[in-house]
Design an enzyme around this catalytic site. Structure first.
Site, mmCIF file in Angstrom:
data_model
loop_
_atom_site.group_PDB
_atom_site.id
_atom_site.type_symbol
_atom_site.label_atom_id
_atom_site.label_comp_id
_atom_site.label_asym_id
_atom_site.label_seq_id
_atom_site.Cartn_x
_atom_site.Cartn_y
_atom_site.Cartn_z
ATOM 1 N N GLY A 27 0.781 -1.233 0.000
ATOM 2 C CA GLY A 27 0.000 0.000 0.000
ATOM 3 C C GLY A 27 0.808 1.276 0.000
ATOM 4 N N GLU A 28 1.794 1.369 0.886
ATOM 5 C CA GLU A 28 2.508 2.647 1.020
ATOM 6 C C GLU A 28 3.298 3.004 -0.235
ATOM 7 O OE1 GLU A 28 6.564 1.693 3.339
ATOM 8 O OE2 GLU A 28 4.756 1.072 4.427
ATOM 9 N N ASP A 29 3.669 1.991 -1.061
ATOM 10 C CA ASP A 29 4.405 2.258 -2.308
ATOM 11 C C ASP A 29 3.482 2.621 -3.460
ATOM 12 O OD1 ASP A 29 6.727 1.617 -1.020
ATOM 13 O OD2 ASP A 29 6.914 -0.397 -1.876
ATOM 14 N N ARG A 31 -0.389 3.000 -3.337
ATOM 15 C CA ARG A 31 -1.773 3.427 -3.138
ATOM 16 C C ARG A 31 -2.087 4.751 -3.823
ATOM 17 N NH1 ARG A 31 -1.886 2.682 1.849
ATOM 18 N NH2 ARG A 31 -2.984 0.673 1.887
ATOM 19 N N GLY A 59 2.829 -8.982 11.369
ATOM 20 C CA GLY A 59 2.803 -10.321 11.923
ATOM 21 C C GLY A 59 1.431 -10.919 12.056
ATOM 22 N N GLU A 93 0.075 -13.517 0.798
ATOM 23 C CA GLU A 93 -0.878 -13.481 -0.320
ATOM 24 C C GLU A 93 -0.247 -14.072 -1.576
ATOM 25 O OE1 GLU A 93 -3.814 -9.656 0.571
ATOM 26 O OE2 GLU A 93 -2.270 -9.528 -0.988
#
Length: 781
Positions: A27-29, A31, A59, A93
């Site tokens: 996400g942080e890269d 979004r 975790g 995932e």
């Protein structure tokens, strides 16, 4: 549609997917840039997409609903970014995504490398190395699984997107997903596809490391492309990269080979602006960029060797485990390429055909009451041809039963335009000689004995051995299982006949070929000076019919070369025969002779069995091309013609000509004659005084009860293998029989006047069959 393989079973089924696309990302890269753009574009195109935006604590295990979402998605788009590997969530995932792909549930992965290089992901270098160093302590058991998953997905061809250029790549990503999705949805609900896909799948032998090439060939519309597409959609997820080049033939004609090479490389490398100018440069680039990749390629509708050379190439062009599928109408191309296996789709069974028709016409595989019998008639007409079934189903949608009956009546003489165009593609690709052979087969010889057909076409100088093989290779003609007869699909035959009818839609005399009784009557009943264009007439009536053809009927058809007539009873004699005739077969020919002005200089084969002929012609005719003459059971024939100007004559058959009294001396010196059959010519008395036929292999005088003397056999007759003299009135054999050194069969049975045999008979080295039973006077002298 998905292929299920649990190691013991194999089946093809339609799955109820929950989502079309599952997005896997850090996400942080992503979004606020690529993810936002990609998700919006997918939703805009109506592609059902799962995107999880939750921020979870480090975790924490992945919720079961996420695993369910991955399993329920057709595709996973994995967006690799700088900090991707730092997320155990992303890696878990990814592990699940790879697991779905490996289980062959039709799950396909599309990798996107955003602001990272594929090698960095594959080898876990740079930020990926740092991330795994941190993971070693906390996730010891999972690290190897994550590393393997990263390596596997990074080996799949994907899009490499530099930061700041995201908007340029969104369209090709969405387009690729949309095309693949549309293709899969088209495959759902296909009738009878499972067994055919299984046959191709079994030949692919996916999992072995060799490079295999599989050919699928057959006539247009038989299902080659559909089968290849289902195989491709079901198994492309098992390869690092894949490409389905649809309709190579048409694309090659419209846009050229370089375009196809660029399309192939673009699909495989996921790059848009691949640049080179020549075919040779394209070949070099394909070999260089694909030689280390495990790819699945489909080249659909290949029809030219140039396409094979510059697109398909050789096995060494591709990485280990690669699979190449070529669909074509030309089996010869597959043989040239040296494919591992050739698969020819079978026509649909009656049950499959009826289900497909009902599905197309009624939207259900179950036929409504009231339409069942009519539906069976439609399916019978289509003869198991999938495209024909779908075309007819589309035409009849919503029609009443009277409308259906009208349509079916029209089909007898009018092939639907869509089908005509599909089959005509194969016809248009033939050379002029092959087109002539094809039209002869469609109009006259479908289902006929192969050897007999070859003989007829050979008389027309059409090089049939080569031409027929080309038609078989191009799926326009088929050999029976025993290879003794040739046949074509009824719809292909109808297309061929339609081509001839379109030469002159309303006026049969201007057509090259005539086969319908009403058309032939229309031409031969007309007394006119108009010259017609017909070159071939074949009339084979099931029962004898009286006709009133004009005596000068053939005068106006000067270009006629082929004439075959059965069961016709002429009410008037003919005054003319076309001089260009090369093949004539007219059983029951009614006249006492051929027209006196007929000059048979081009005649190759003449067959007139059971005719009323007494004398073929008077005097000597120039017979420069005559090879075969058969007048068997023509009971009024009195004498044979003078054959002194028939240098190429090979076979004479006058069996059962019970009025035949003499054989012209010219027969005895025919240098190329291989067969002389005079069996049961019970009035025959006079034979040539000597025989010097160096090519003669079989001489039959069986049943010639008035023949008392056998001609002398001169030297150079060692090729004679069979001599049948049974039932003759001979008393002796000539001593010159010693010249028949190659004789293997001598039949003297029931020669009741035979009293002795020359010693030469007992010295014959190759004689294997010697019959003398019924010779009651043998040995009396």
């Amino acid at each position: 549609m998905a292929l299920i393989n649990d190691g013991s079973t194999f089946s093809l089924r339609t799955s109820r997917w929950i989502f079309d696309v599952f997005l896997n990302f850090k996400g942080e890269d992503t979004r606020h840039n690529i993810l936002r753009l990609l998700y919006a574009a997918l939703v805009q195109k109506g592609i059902s997409t799962f995107k999880d935006d939750k921020v979870l604590e480090r975790g924490k295990p992945i919720p079961s609903e996420l695993y369910n979402a991955i399993e329920g998605s057709r595709f996973s788009v994995v967006i690799f970014s700088k900090n991707y590997a730092s997320s155990s969530w992303c890696l878990d995932e990814l592990t699940k995504i790879v697991e779905c792909r490996q289980k062959m549930k039709g799950h396909t992965i599309f990798p996107v490398f955003f602001d990272v290089e594929p090698t960095e992901v594959r080898k876990q270098e740079g930020s990926f190395r740092e991330a795994f160093t941190n993971h070693e302590e906390a996730f010891k058991e999972k690290v190897k699984i994550w590393r393997d998953a990263l390596k596997e997905v990074a080996n799949i061809s994907g899009w490499v997107i530099p930061k700041g250029q995201e908007s340029e790549y969104i369209e090709p990503i969405v387009e690729k997903i949309l095309q693949t999705l549309s293709s899969i949805k088209q495959n759902e609900g296909l009738v009878g596809i499972e067994s055919r896909v299984w046959e191709v799948y079994s030949e692919l032998k996916i999992g072995l490391t060799d490079v295999r090439m599989i050919g699928i060939y057959g006539t247009g519309g038989i299902g080659k492309t559909t089968i290849a597409r289902v195989v491709y959609d079901s198994f492309s997820n098992q390869f690092e990269a894949s490409s389905f080049l649809h309709d190579v033939r048409e694309t090659y004609e419209r846009q050229g080979l370089v375009y196809l090479q660029k399309k192939l490389l673009s699909d495989i490398l996921m790059e848009r602006n691949i640049r080179f100018e020549s075919e040779d440069a394209g070949v070099r680039l394909i070999k260089r960029r694909l030689c280390n990749k495990k790819v699945l390629l489909v080249f659909d509708d290949v029809n030219d060797r140039v396409q094979l050379h510059s697109l398909v190439g050789e096995r060494r062009w591709y990485g280990p485990g690669s699979r190449i599928i070529i669909t074509t109408r030309n089996q010869g191309l597959l043989m040239t390429l040296g494919v591992n296996e050739i698969y020819s789709p079978a026509e649909m069974s009656n049950d499959e055909a009826l289900r497909l028709f009902s599905s197309t016409c009624f939207g259900s595989e179950h036929t409504p009451e009231g339409y069942k019998e009519m539906s069976k008639h439609v399916v019978s007409y289509a003869r198991g041809h999938p495209l024909a079934i779908k075309v007819l189903g589309s035409h009849l949608v919503g029609g009443s039963i009277p409308a259906w009956k009208s349509c079916l009546d029209g089909l007898e003489n009018n092939i639907p335009t869509e089908l005509f165009q599909v089959f005509q593609i194969s016809y248009d690709g033939l050379g002029e000689t092959e087109k002539e052979i094809f039209l002869h087969m469609a109009c006259f010889f479908n289902g006929e004995d192969r050897n007999r057909t070859v003989d007829i076409l050979d008389t027309l100088e059409l090089c049939p051995e080569i031409g027929l093989r080309i038609l078989v290779d191009k799926s326009l003609l088929n050999l029976s299982l025993d290879k003794n007869s040739l046949w074509m699909h009824p719809l292909v035959q109808q297309m061929g006949r339609e081509i001839v009818c379109r030469e002159s839609p309303k006026w049969p005399p201007r057509r090259s070929r005539l086969w319908l009784p009403e058309d032939i009557d229309a031409v031969l009943n007309i007394g006119t000076k108009t010259t017609f264009k017909t070159t071939s007439i074949v009339l084979n009536l099931p029962v004898q019919k009286k006709v009133h053809w004009h005596p000068k009927a053939f005068l106006k058809i000067p270009n006629l070369q082929l004439l075959k007539i059965y069961n016709v009873q002429l009410q008037h004699g003919l005054t003319h025969f076309p001089n260009r005739l090369r093949f004539v077969e007219w059983n029951g020919y009614p006249s006492k002779s051929l027209p006196p002005n007929f000059e048979p200089g081009e005649l190759v084969k003449l067959t007139m069995c059971h005719s009323n002929i007494e004398l073929l012609w008077k005097g000597v005719k120039q017979l420069n091309n005559l090879k075969f003459i058969k007048l068997s059971h023509s009971r009024n024939l009195i004498s044979t013609p003078d054959f002194s100007k028939a240098p190429w004559l090979k076979r004479i058959d006058f069996e059962g000509c019970t009025s035949l009294v003499e054989v012209h001396p010219s027969v005895g010196v025919l240098k190329r004659l291989t067969l002389l059959n005079l069996k049961d010519c019970t009035s025959l008395k006079s034979l040539p005084p000597k025989l010097e036929m160096k090519s003669l292999e079989i001489l039959i005088l069986s049943g010639c009860s008035k023949v008392k003397e056998i001609p002398e056999f001169l030297k150079d007759m060692e090729r004679l293998r069979e001599l049948h003299l049974n039932g003759t009135a001979i008393k002796y054999l000539p001593s010159s029989i010693e010249h028949l050194t190659g004789l293997t069969l001598l039949n003297l049975s029931h020669c009741e006047n035979l009293v002795g045999l020359p010693r030469a008979v007992f010295r014959m080295e190759y004689l294997k069959e010697f019959y003398v039973f019924g010779c009651s006077k043998l040995g009396e002298e």
